[in-house]
Design a protein around this motif. Structure first.
Motif, mmCIF file in Angstrom:
data_model
loop_
_atom_site.group_PDB
_atom_site.id
_atom_site.type_symbol
_atom_site.label_atom_id
_atom_site.label_comp_id
_atom_site.label_asym_id
_atom_site.label_seq_id
_atom_site.Cartn_x
_atom_site.Cartn_y
_atom_site.Cartn_z
ATOM 1 N N THR A 34 0.836 -1.195 0.000
ATOM 2 C CA THR A 34 0.000 0.000 0.000
ATOM 3 C C THR A 34 0.875 1.251 0.000
ATOM 4 N N VAL A 35 0.503 2.224 -0.817
ATOM 5 C CA VAL A 35 1.182 3.518 -0.848
ATOM 6 C C VAL A 35 0.170 4.585 -0.434
ATOM 7 N N THR A 36 0.522 5.364 0.583
ATOM 8 C CA THR A 36 -0.328 6.443 1.064
ATOM 9 C C THR A 36 0.255 7.766 0.590
ATOM 10 N N LEU A 37 -0.559 8.581 -0.066
ATOM 11 C CA LEU A 37 -0.105 9.848 -0.623
ATOM 12 C C LEU A 37 -0.897 10.990 0.002
ATOM 13 N N LYS A 38 -0.195 11.862 0.716
ATOM 14 C CA LYS A 38 -0.811 12.993 1.394
ATOM 15 C C LYS A 38 -0.533 14.272 0.596
ATOM 16 N N ALA A 39 -1.482 15.206 0.601
ATOM 17 C CA ALA A 39 -1.307 16.445 -0.161
ATOM 18 C C ALA A 39 -2.251 17.530 0.346
ATOM 19 N N ARG A 40 -1.933 18.752 -0.038
ATOM 20 C CA ARG A 40 -2.841 19.876 0.233
ATOM 21 C C ARG A 40 -4.038 19.832 -0.712
ATOM 22 N N HIS A 41 -3.800 19.388 -1.940
ATOM 23 C CA HIS A 41 -4.859 19.395 -2.958
ATOM 24 C C HIS A 41 -4.755 18.127 -3.790
ATOM 25 N N PHE A 42 -5.894 17.653 -4.264
ATOM 26 C CA PHE A 42 -5.950 16.434 -5.072
ATOM 27 C C PHE A 42 -6.658 16.749 -6.395
ATOM 28 N N VAL A 43 -6.056 16.288 -7.470
ATOM 29 C CA VAL A 43 -6.648 16.441 -8.801
ATOM 30 C C VAL A 43 -6.917 15.047 -9.354
ATOM 31 N N VAL A 44 -8.162 14.782 -9.708
ATOM 32 C CA VAL A 44 -8.542 13.509 -10.312
ATOM 33 C C VAL A 44 -8.638 13.701 -11.820
ATOM 34 N N ALA A 45 -7.856 12.933 -12.550
ATOM 35 C CA ALA A 45 -7.832 13.016 -14.014
ATOM 36 C C ALA A 45 -7.671 11.608 -14.569
ATOM 37 N N ALA A 46 -8.540 10.722 -14.092
ATOM 38 C CA ALA A 46 -8.412 9.288 -14.369
ATOM 39 C C ALA A 46 -9.338 8.800 -15.474
ATOM 40 N N SER A 47 -9.922 9.718 -16.236
ATOM 41 C CA SER A 47 -10.806 9.432 -17.371
ATOM 42 C C SER A 47 -12.271 9.468 -16.946
ATOM 43 N N ALA A 48 -13.140 9.520 -17.960
ATOM 44 C CA ALA A 48 -14.572 9.618 -17.701
ATOM 45 C C ALA A 48 -15.171 8.311 -17.184
ATOM 46 N N ILE A 49 -14.390 7.257 -17.148
ATOM 47 C CA ILE A 49 -14.820 6.032 -16.467
ATOM 48 C C ILE A 49 -14.071 5.906 -15.138
ATOM 49 N N GLY A 50 -12.767 6.178 -15.159
ATOM 50 C CA GLY A 50 -11.959 6.036 -13.952
ATOM 51 C C GLY A 50 -12.224 7.084 -12.889
ATOM 52 N N SER A 51 -12.471 8.321 -13.291
ATOM 53 C CA SER A 51 -12.676 9.380 -12.292
ATOM 54 C C SER A 51 -13.978 9.201 -11.509
ATOM 55 N N ASN A 99 -10.664 20.846 -1.422
ATOM 56 C CA ASN A 99 -9.321 20.560 -1.960
ATOM 57 C C ASN A 99 -9.336 19.422 -2.979
ATOM 58 N N LEU A 100 -10.399 19.407 -3.797
ATOM 59 C CA LEU A 100 -10.538 18.397 -4.851
ATOM 60 C C LEU A 100 -10.938 19.065 -6.164
ATOM 61 N N SER A 101 -10.196 18.742 -7.216
ATOM 62 C CA SER A 101 -10.530 19.195 -8.565
ATOM 63 C C SER A 101 -10.587 17.994 -9.494
ATOM 64 N N VAL A 102 -11.329 18.130 -10.585
ATOM 65 C CA VAL A 102 -11.383 17.097 -11.624
ATOM 66 C C VAL A 102 -10.960 17.750 -12.933
ATOM 67 N N HIS A 103 -9.944 17.191 -13.589
ATOM 68 C CA HIS A 103 -9.346 17.797 -14.786
ATOM 69 C C HIS A 103 -9.277 16.792 -15.931
ATOM 70 N N ASP A 104 -10.396 16.310 -16.394
ATOM 71 C CA ASP A 104 -10.388 15.408 -17.553
ATOM 72 C C ASP A 104 -11.732 15.496 -18.263
ATOM 73 N N ALA A 105 -11.965 14.600 -19.216
ATOM 74 C CA ALA A 105 -13.197 14.663 -20.010
ATOM 75 C C ALA A 105 -14.434 14.314 -19.208
ATOM 76 N N SER A 106 -14.259 13.801 -17.991
ATOM 77 C CA SER A 106 -15.446 13.482 -17.182
ATOM 78 C C SER A 106 -16.234 14.730 -16.816
ATOM 79 N N VAL A 107 -15.621 15.924 -16.918
ATOM 80 C CA VAL A 107 -16.345 17.151 -16.550
ATOM 81 C C VAL A 107 -17.240 17.658 -17.679
ATOM 82 N N PHE A 108 -17.112 17.116 -18.891
ATOM 83 C CA PHE A 108 -17.945 17.597 -20.001
ATOM 84 C C PHE A 108 -19.419 17.334 -19.688
ATOM 85 N N PRO A 109 -20.285 18.339 -19.794
ATOM 86 C CA PRO A 109 -21.712 18.114 -19.500
ATOM 87 C C PRO A 109 -22.481 17.443 -20.638
ATOM 88 N N THR A 110 -21.889 17.386 -21.807
ATOM 89 C CA THR A 110 -22.404 16.600 -22.941
ATOM 90 C C THR A 110 -21.173 16.035 -23.635
#
Length: 530
Positions: free
Chosen positions: A255-272, A492-503
């Motif tokens: 197991t790897v634990t990753l701590k941060a001030r902010h997290f960006v999810v960009a794992a795709s429109a299926i992964g995110s 402290n969460l952002s999403v930066h991939d195609a999953s944010v497209f509303p259409t």
């Protein structure tokens, strides 16, 4: 190791890259920002944040493959570079999903087509989702910047025969056509973009933003699966991740634990959406995973009198938007016409028939041409998209019902594609449909298409474009993030991939993701460094 290769040089110079499949002990790491995913969104975000002086950790479930691994061998490439070994489908198995699973994500295996988000789409978003600050005028400088960063320009080389047949047919019928912009530099015109570029000409994330981030002290963990984001009160405290075993698929137990001030999810429109669902991130209006779009794709194939060799040359160089917005944004389903490459392995799995019938079809591959239609979904009440949910093992899966509205669009696309192929001189045309015969005239094809069953598993459907599932919008009741990708509920969460497209967007999405991620990352960098 060839030190002429960008990745090899960086590794030799001491980039902080960890192959998590080699880890033997549990560990914890900290950074200003943890980014999940290394594709168009994740790579762009990492480079911009790292260049602003922030410490960045990148997490990629797939492996780091680069020039030495790109041998133009379909068999090994599909197994290693694609989600679920190129066998990912919708829940019912009716739609094949082509999606990258490697550093660079789908930008490592896409066919390099690079389009701006259509003005009609951006205007629709402004009018329907309160996204006024994403107008064509506001986005233009971000498209400009990314086109320069990724060397995007209309392909200057004459199209291969496969693509030129689309041009010829459109010209015969009076339909508009254009040349596709491609993100390449020094391209050898080999045609094997879909299995990783062996010459480093493709300017995807692997050759641009990932090295850019690593040059600025970003750290990359590959072979590491993001399992859960762990909340502490109203903020994310850390990411819990699992190292993969040597096979790259099953967890090793480390197991790897990753701590941060902010997290960006960009794992795709299926992964995110999958990660947010696994993490029980606050979702008071049950929006995560909803309104997922895919540009459902159908195809026709044609036998041509001259040799096509559809496996050589730039995979996509000609397109037609004649039918994309012809009936308005929210009229009958519009579609974009493009051409796919036809490599032997992929073709054998796509072209209908088996046994002697398939042997005949594959023997004719050098004379075979294909056209695909990308259905623009999400703009009409009868095109609400699909839903990402979790399987029992926590992995994400997309359920995507095809509505009557979309079936009508797919039938119209079949008619259009067959007509274009006959206009370009095809001797016979066949639908990629289990009930289709070869048709030797446009009249015969038209009659057959108008009566053929439009049903799942009869029509062979595909997608290489996954969008939505973490939709952006002004109203938290109908969206997951705002127009800057900032989560409505978690500060402290952002999403930066195609999953944010509303259409869907009605065009190949990589440039749209690059530009939106660049815009949103510039804002995030300013906030985190102020």
């Amino acid at each position: 190791m060839s030190l002429t290769d960008r990745i090899a040089r960086g590794l030799e110079a001491g980039w902080q890259v960890t192959d998590a499949t080699t880890l033997t002990d549990h560990q914890t790491h900290e950074a200003d920002v943890v980014i999940v995913g290394t594709g168009a969104g994740g790579g762009t975000t990492a480079e911009i944040l790292a260049k602003s002086g922030l410490s960045v950790i990148l997490v990629e479930e797939g492996r780091l493959y680069y020039q030495k691994d790109f041998t133009m061998d379909e068999h090994s490439a599909y197994a290693s570079l694609y989600q679920e070994g190129m066998s990912r489908t919708t829940r019912d198995g009716a739609i094949a999903i082509l999606q990258g699973r490697c550093v660079g994500g789908s930008t490592t295996v896409n066919w390099t087509s690079s389009f701006r988000t259509p003005d009609q789409t951006l205007t629709y978003w402004a009018d329907n989702f309160g996204l006024d600050n994403l107008s064509p005028e506001a986005m233009a400088p971000w498209f400009d910047g990314r086109e320069q960063r990724h060397t995007m320009a209309p392909w200057p080389t004459p199209p291969n025969v496969n693509n030129d047949i689309l041009r010829q047919g459109c010209e015969q019928l009076g339909y508009s056509w254009q040349t596709i912009p491609r993100n390449v530099k020094g391209c050898w015109n080999l045609g094997y973009c879909g299995v990783g570029c062996p010459t480093n000409a493709k300017q995807g994330a692997l050759m641009t933003t990932i090295p850019g981030a690593l040059d600025h002290q970003a750290r990359l963990f590959h072979g590491l699966r993001a399992e859960r984001l762990i909340m502490n009160q109203d903020r994310i405290d850390h990411l819990q991740a699992s190292a993969m075993a040597a096979d790259g698929i099953t967890p090793s137990g480390v197991t790897v634990t990753l701590k941060a001030r902010h997290f960006v999810v960009a794992a795709s429109a299926i992964g995110s959406p999958g990660l947010l669902l696994r993490s029980d991130i606050p979702d008071p209006h049950a929006r995560v995973g909803k309104r997922s779009f895919i540009h459902p794709v159908n195809a026709t194939i044609a036998q041509m009198p001259e040799k096509v060799d559809p496996f050589y040359g730039a995979p996509q160089s000609i397109y037609s938007d004649e039918f994309n917005f012809k009936n308005g944004v929210d009229g009958p389903a519009g579609f974009k016409l493009e051409v796919p490459p036809l490599h032997p392995g992929m073709s054998a799995g796509v072209i209908p028939g088996h046994g002697p019938e398939q042997i005949d079809a594959m023997a004719g591959l050098p004379w075979t041409q294909s056209i695909i239609a990308l259905m623009r979904d999400g703009f009409h009440p009868d095109s609400p998209g699909g839903t990402v949910t979790l399987r029992d093992d926590g992995s994400p899966v997309l359920d995507y019902p095809i509505t009557d509205y979309l079936w009508q669009g797919l039938r119209q696309a079949y008619l259009t594609m067959a007509e274009i192929q006959f206009a370009a001189g095809a001797s016979k045309v066949r639908l990629v449909h289990l009930d289709s015969d070869w048709y030797t005239s446009w009249g015969e094809a038209r009659a057959a298409i108008n009566s053929i069953a439009m049903e799942p598993h009869r029509v062979r459907l595909f997608t290489a474009h996954q969008m939505g599932g973490c939709s952006m919008g002004q109203d938290p009741r109908s969206s997951v993030v705002n127009g800057f990708g900032e989560h409505h509920q978690v500060s402290n969460l952002s999403v930066h991939d195609a999953s944010v497209f509303p259409t869907s967007i009605g065009a190949n999405p990589q440039l749209s993701i690059y530009a939106l991620a660049a815009r949103n990352s510039a804002r995030l960098a300013a906030k985190l460094t102020s």
